[in-house]
Write an enzyme that holds these catalytic residues in place. Structure first.
Site, mmCIF file in Angstrom:
data_model
loop_
_atom_site.group_PDB
_atom_site.id
_atom_site.type_symbol
_atom_site.label_atom_id
_atom_site.label_comp_id
_atom_site.label_asym_id
_atom_site.label_seq_id
_atom_site.Cartn_x
_atom_site.Cartn_y
_atom_site.Cartn_z
ATOM 1 C CE LYS A 11 102.546 88.520 3.929
ATOM 2 N NZ LYS A 11 101.274 88.937 4.615
ATOM 3 C CD GLN A 34 100.197 91.191 7.409
ATOM 4 O OE1 GLN A 34 100.856 91.114 6.254
ATOM 5 N NE2 GLN A 34 100.017 90.214 8.264
ATOM 6 C CG ASP A 70 95.668 87.372 2.194
ATOM 7 O OD1 ASP A 70 96.703 86.510 2.216
ATOM 8 O OD2 ASP A 70 95.707 88.376 2.980
#
Ligand code: NDP
Length: 301
Positions: free
Chosen positions: A58, A102, A125
């Site tokens: 990422k 995460q 997200d």
């Protein structure tokens, strides 16, 4: 029939190129608030090897499209209060337009509380309860990256998805449910199946579009697929090496070889949905940065 392979890598590369072009435009922008460089903060708690790989990828791709990348690595023993205070700091930081924590998080941390502490405008997200609610009610939302990538690939293939019967196998908050919402919003007839559904093969055989997101290696057999269907395989399952010391490998939730002889089109694993997930994260960060600065979010389709 031999299915067309839906090349997620190529889709993702094209989406990243579009994002990078928009990022360059923002850098040279004469907007009253000045030029803008979107920034993405990624928080990793602990040392889960798979998560470390995701976070590294990422960060690299964020920089490659010209955005700023902020990495925060915390010990596996980090407490909830410490993590929440980092999230608060990132919420207030004007250089950070997107925040990603995460998953999975260690057991001592309440993941829902952390996700819901992220500013919904920076929730790239799309897991915050406000974004989930907006998606479910047809309002502008930051949408979870994996289902967004699946939808983009389907729209590129079909154009209008109206009237297609879509079966979504799996009902998780991060894939199955938002996937179903997106397909419903795109005017599909949507069936969601899960571990308590009866006769999964019969349900799947009804699908013009089958999205498999269960996390069971090669569960979807060829005779679960309607001839001519489009199959999106979200699953990423690591199989153990056949011989000691050998390399493990990745397979999806669909028996790819056999399904390819029945479906009209199918995503491979790897190289299908996976690459689109990070590309969509970058697209969401661009959207969040534009909105935060009062600009319209670009159309990246
Ligand atoms: P979860 O484990 O959170 O959810 C799995 C879903 O599948 C649940 O709804 C579960 O049903 C259902 N399920 C499990 N076993 C069966 C079964 N035997 N029959 C029918 N339904 C079943 O997984 P995720 O949604 O997070 O991920 C799914 C897969 O997608 C995984 O392989 C994951 O690695 C992959 N993934 C890939 C991404 C990418 O970028 N390509 C991103 C995210 C995930 P129930 O609710 O009844 O328990």
């Amino acid at each position: 029939m031999t299915a067309e392979i839906i090349d997620g890598k190529a889709f993702a590369a094209s989406l990243r190129t579009k994002v990078a072009a928009q990022v360059s435009l923002l850098a040279a922008d004469s907007h009253p608030d000045g030029a803008l460089q979107p920034g993405l903060a990624v928080v990793l708690v602990g040392e889960d090897p798979a998560s470390q790989v995701y976070v590294r990828n990422k960060a690299r791709q964020t920089q490659e499209v010209g955005m700023r990348s902020f990495e925060h690595r915390l010990e596996a023993t980090t407490g909830q209060a410490e993590l929440l205070s980092l999230v608060e700091r990132l919420n207030r930081d004007p250089a950070v337009h997107g925040i990603l924590v995460q998953l999975p998080l260690p057991a001592q941390i309440d993941a829902a509380a952390v996700i819901n502490a992220i500013d919904p405008a920076k929730d790239v997200d799309g897991f915050h309860i406000l974004n989930a609610g907006r998606l479910a009610t047809g309002q502008d939302a930051l949408v979870p990256c994996t289902p967004l990538g699946c939808l983009m690939m389907l729209q590129a293939r079909f154009g209008d998805l109206s009237g297609q019967h879509a079966v979504v196998l799996g009902r998780s908050n991060i894939v199955g449910k938002p996937m179903a919402q997106l397909l419903l919003a795109a005017n599909c007839t949507v069936t969601v199946a899960h571990s308590r559904s009866r006769d999964l093969p019969a349900i799947c055989r009804e699908a013009d579009i089958l999205v498999a997101a269960v996390g069971r290696p090669r569960m979807v057999a060829a005779d679960w697929i309607k001839p001519g269907a489009t199959v999106i395989d979200v699953g990423i399952n690591r199989l153990e090496p056949e011989a000691p010391g050998g390399k493990g490998w990745l397979v999806g939730d669909v028996d790819f070889e056999a399904a390819s002889r029945v479906a009209a089109a199918i995503t491979p694993v790897p190289g299908g949905v996976g690459p689109m997930t990070i590309a969509c994260l970058l697209a969401n960060t661009l959207t969040a940065a534009c909105r935060a600065s009062g600009r319209a979010a670009p159309d990246l389709q």
